[in-house]
Design a protein around this motif. Structure first.
Motif, PDB file in Angstrom:
ATOM      1  N   MET A  41       0.836  -1.208   0.000  1.00 50.96           N
ATOM      2  CA  MET A  41       0.000   0.000   0.000  1.00 50.96           C
ATOM      3  C   MET A  41       0.871   1.259   0.000  1.00 50.96           C
ATOM      4  SD  MET A  41      -3.262  -1.040   2.362  1.00 50.96           S
ATOM      5  CE  MET A  41      -4.452   0.110   1.668  1.00 50.96           C
ATOM      6  N   ASP A  42       1.983   1.228   0.703  1.00 55.45           N
ATOM      7  CA  ASP A  42       2.905   2.373   0.690  1.00 55.45           C
ATOM      8  C   ASP A  42       3.471   2.582  -0.707  1.00 55.45           C
ATOM      9  OD1 ASP A  42       2.528   2.810   3.404  1.00 55.45           O
ATOM     10  OD2 ASP A  42       4.375   1.773   4.002  1.00 55.45           O
ATOM     11  N   ARG A  43       3.785   1.501  -1.384  1.00 58.64           N
ATOM     12  CA  ARG A  43       4.352   1.611  -2.732  1.00 58.64           C
ATOM     13  C   ARG A  43       3.301   2.098  -3.730  1.00 58.64           C
ATOM     14  NH1 ARG A  43       6.411  -3.583  -1.188  1.00 58.64           N
ATOM     15  NH2 ARG A  43       5.751  -4.611  -3.099  1.00 58.64           N
ATOM     16  N   ILE A  44       2.056   1.636  -3.577  1.00 56.38           N
ATOM     17  CA  ILE A  44       0.967   2.123  -4.430  1.00 56.38           C
ATOM     18  C   ILE A  44       0.778   3.626  -4.210  1.00 56.38           C
ATOM     19  CG2 ILE A  44      -1.552   2.085  -4.745  1.00 56.38           C
ATOM     20  CD1 ILE A  44      -0.294  -0.304  -6.044  1.00 56.38           C
ATOM     21  N   GLN A  45       0.832   4.053  -2.942  1.00 58.42           N
ATOM     22  CA  GLN A  45       0.643   5.471  -2.619  1.00 58.42           C
ATOM     23  C   GLN A  45       1.639   6.341  -3.379  1.00 58.42           C
ATOM     24  OE1 GLN A  45      -1.874   6.842  -0.412  1.00 58.42           O
ATOM     25  NE2 GLN A  45      -1.210   8.551  -1.699  1.00 58.42           N
ATOM     26  N   LYS A  46       2.867   5.899  -3.533  1.00 57.81           N
ATOM     27  CA  LYS A  46       3.877   6.679  -4.264  1.00 57.81           C
ATOM     28  C   LYS A  46       3.461   6.893  -5.718  1.00 57.81           C
ATOM     29  CE  LYS A  46       7.613   5.395  -1.246  1.00 57.81           C
ATOM     30  NZ  LYS A  46       8.732   4.531  -0.970  1.00 57.81           N
ATOM     31  N   HIS A  47       2.846   5.881  -6.325  1.00 56.89           N
ATOM     32  CA  HIS A  47       2.387   6.031  -7.717  1.00 56.89           C
ATOM     33  C   HIS A  47       1.198   6.979  -7.799  1.00 56.89           C
ATOM     34  CE1 HIS A  47       5.179   3.137  -9.307  1.00 56.89           C
ATOM     35  NE2 HIS A  47       4.837   2.295  -8.340  1.00 56.89           N
ATOM     36  N   LEU A  48       0.318   6.899  -6.826  1.00 59.68           N
ATOM     37  CA  LEU A  48      -0.828   7.812  -6.824  1.00 59.68           C
ATOM     38  C   LEU A  48      -0.369   9.247  -6.573  1.00 59.68           C
ATOM     39  CD1 LEU A  48      -3.448   5.617  -4.930  1.00 59.68           C
ATOM     40  CD2 LEU A  48      -2.954   5.734  -7.380  1.00 59.68           C
ATOM     41  N   PRO A  65     -11.981  -3.442   6.932  1.00 56.44           N
ATOM     42  CA  PRO A  65     -12.085  -2.111   7.542  1.00 56.44           C
ATOM     43  C   PRO A  65     -10.732  -1.482   7.894  1.00 56.44           C
ATOM     44  CG  PRO A  65     -13.713  -3.567   8.500  1.00 56.44           C
ATOM     45  CD  PRO A  65     -12.837  -4.417   7.610  1.00 56.44           C
ATOM     46  N   GLN A  66      -9.750  -2.270   8.282  1.00 54.02           N
ATOM     47  CA  GLN A  66      -8.455  -1.680   8.667  1.00 54.02           C
ATOM     48  C   GLN A  66      -7.731  -1.020   7.495  1.00 54.02           C
ATOM     49  OE1 GLN A  66      -9.186  -4.997   9.072  1.00 54.02           O
ATOM     50  NE2 GLN A  66      -7.405  -6.284   8.680  1.00 54.02           N
ATOM     51  N   HIS A  67      -8.142  -1.314   6.274  1.00 59.01           N
ATOM     52  CA  HIS A  67      -7.550  -0.669   5.098  1.00 59.01           C
ATOM     53  C   HIS A  67      -8.435   0.464   4.580  1.00 59.01           C
ATOM     54  CE1 HIS A  67      -6.128  -4.965   4.982  1.00 59.01           C
ATOM     55  NE2 HIS A  67      -5.057  -4.267   5.272  1.00 59.01           N
ATOM     56  N   GLY A  68      -9.606   0.603   5.196  1.00 55.27           N
ATOM     57  CA  GLY A  68     -10.612   1.532   4.708  1.00 55.27           C
ATOM     58  C   GLY A  68     -10.177   2.975   4.590  1.00 55.27           C
ATOM     59  N   LYS A  69      -9.513   3.512   5.598  1.00 60.58           N
ATOM     60  CA  LYS A  69      -9.140   4.928   5.556  1.00 60.58           C
ATOM     61  C   LYS A  69      -8.248   5.219   4.350  1.00 60.58           C
ATOM     62  CE  LYS A  69      -7.263   8.715   8.236  1.00 60.58           C
ATOM     63  NZ  LYS A  69      -6.637   9.172   9.450  1.00 60.58           N
ATOM     64  N   THR A  70      -7.282   4.345   4.109  1.00 60.96           N
ATOM     65  CA  THR A  70      -6.394   4.532   2.957  1.00 60.96           C
ATOM     66  C   THR A  70      -7.171   4.436   1.659  1.00 60.96           C
ATOM     67  OG1 THR A  70      -4.511   3.645   4.185  1.00 60.96           O
ATOM     68  CG2 THR A  70      -4.336   3.631   1.792  1.00 60.96           C
ATOM     69  N   VAL A  71      -8.003   3.408   1.541  1.00 60.18           N
ATOM     70  CA  VAL A  71      -8.765   3.180   0.311  1.00 60.18           C
ATOM     71  C   VAL A  71      -9.755   4.318   0.055  1.00 60.18           C
ATOM     72  CG1 VAL A  71     -10.408   1.632  -0.811  1.00 60.18           C
ATOM     73  CG2 VAL A  71      -8.448   0.697   0.416  1.00 60.18           C
ATOM     74  N   LEU A  72     -10.372   4.844   1.107  1.00 65.86           N
ATOM     75  CA  LEU A  72     -11.282   5.985   0.924  1.00 65.86           C
ATOM     76  C   LEU A  72     -10.539   7.162   0.311  1.00 65.86           C
ATOM     77  CD1 LEU A  72     -13.453   5.926   4.167  1.00 65.86           C
ATOM     78  CD2 LEU A  72     -14.183   5.405   1.837  1.00 65.86           C
ATOM     79  N   GLY A  73      -9.303   7.374   0.705  1.00 65.09           N
ATOM     80  CA  GLY A  73      -8.510   8.439   0.127  1.00 65.09           C
ATOM     81  C   GLY A  73      -8.141   8.185  -1.325  1.00 65.09           C
ATOM     82  N   TRP A  74      -8.068   6.929  -1.689  1.00 65.77           N
ATOM     83  CA  TRP A  74      -7.694   6.570  -3.058  1.00 65.77           C
ATOM     84  C   TRP A  74      -8.862   6.632  -4.026  1.00 65.77           C
ATOM     85  CZ3 TRP A  74      -4.402   1.495  -2.282  1.00 65.77           C
ATOM     86  CH2 TRP A  74      -3.180   1.823  -1.667  1.00 65.77           C
ATOM     87  N   MET A  75     -10.051   6.154  -3.591  1.00 64.39           N
ATOM     88  CA  MET A  75     -11.148   6.060  -4.554  1.00 64.39           C
ATOM     89  C   MET A  75     -12.505   6.469  -3.996  1.00 64.39           C
ATOM     90  SD  MET A  75     -11.364   1.986  -5.220  1.00 64.39           S
ATOM     91  CE  MET A  75     -11.650   0.807  -3.925  1.00 64.39           C
ATOM     92  N   GLY A  76     -12.561   6.981  -2.792  1.00 66.34           N
ATOM     93  CA  GLY A  76     -13.794   7.552  -2.277  1.00 66.34           C
ATOM     94  C   GLY A  76     -14.791   6.586  -1.685  1.00 66.34           C
ATOM     95  N   GLY A  77     -14.597   5.291  -1.892  1.00 63.97           N
ATOM     96  CA  GLY A  77     -15.512   4.306  -1.344  1.00 63.97           C
ATOM     97  C   GLY A  77     -14.994   2.906  -1.562  1.00 63.97           C
ATOM     98  N   TYR A  78     -15.560   1.953  -0.823  1.00 66.41           N
ATOM     99  CA  TYR A  78     -15.172   0.554  -0.986  1.00 66.41           C
ATOM    100  C   TYR A  78     -16.262  -0.345  -0.410  1.00 66.41           C
ATOM    101  CZ  TYR A  78     -13.818   0.479   3.969  1.00 66.41           C
ATOM    102  OH  TYR A  78     -13.831   0.538   5.340  1.00 66.41           O
ATOM    103  N   TYR A  79     -16.184  -1.610  -0.762  1.00 69.20           N
ATOM    104  CA  TYR A  79     -17.088  -2.624  -0.240  1.00 69.20           C
ATOM    105  C   TYR A  79     -16.483  -3.142   1.061  1.00 69.20           C
ATOM    106  CZ  TYR A  79     -19.892  -6.899  -0.015  1.00 69.20           C
ATOM    107  OH  TYR A  79     -20.749  -7.887   0.376  1.00 69.20           O
ATOM    108  N   GLU A  80     -17.240  -3.003   2.154  1.00 70.68           N
ATOM    109  CA  GLU A  80     -16.745  -3.442   3.460  1.00 70.68           C
ATOM    110  C   GLU A  80     -17.564  -4.640   3.945  1.00 70.68           C
ATOM    111  OE1 GLU A  80     -17.108  -1.736   7.856  1.00 70.68           O
ATOM    112  OE2 GLU A  80     -15.877  -0.457   6.552  1.00 70.68           O
TER     113      GLU A  80
END
Length: 134
Positions: A41-48, A65-80
């Motif tokens: 996820m840190d490496r993906i963040q560098k590309h974004l 859910p533990q990945h939710g905050k990061t994913v919300l920042g990436w795409m605004g929503g996710y399936y939890e």
């Protein structure tokens, strides 16, 4: 394009305009794994951060859910899990917004596995709903 899991050589991401993932999600999600090179996820963040786009298709939108905050920042929503649901049903799309990707698209009904009750960012800035049905 990488097939059958995480790319063997991540240099494939270096000049990509967008990172598009179509894969399984949740606990076995390849994006959230840690490997010999550390946290993916840190490496993906560098590309974004350099401006690459981010697209998740089908089960790739399924995160714990533990990945939710990061994913919300990436795409605004996710399936939890235990919050969102994904039954097959007939969605009656009665209208579409004026948007580049809806040009020429007419209202329609489609039976599919729709994901709803998605976990969306509280701040909806930058989020454009396209398909909505009850």
């Amino acid at each position: 394009m990488a097939r059958d899991g995480w790319p063997k050589n991540e240099k494939i991401f270096d000049n990509a305009a967008a990172l598009v993932f179509y894969m399984d999600g949740r606990g076995g999600h390849p994006v959230v794994a840690k490997d010999k090179d550390g946290d993916r996820m840190d490496r993906i963040q560098k590309h974004l951060d350099r401006g690459a786009g981010w697209v998740n298709l089908h089960y790739a939108v399924d995160y714990l859910p533990q990945h939710g905050k990061t994913v919300l920042g990436w795409m605004g929503g996710y399936y939890e899990p235990n919050y969102s649901i994904n039954p097959h049903w007939d969605a009656n799309i009665r209208s579409l917004p004026m948007h580049e990707i809806t040009r020429g698209v007419k209202p329609f009904t489609l039976r599919d596995e729709w994901y709803y009750g998605m976990r969306f960012a509280e701040e909806k800035q930058g989020l454009t709903p396209i398909l909505q049905a009850l």
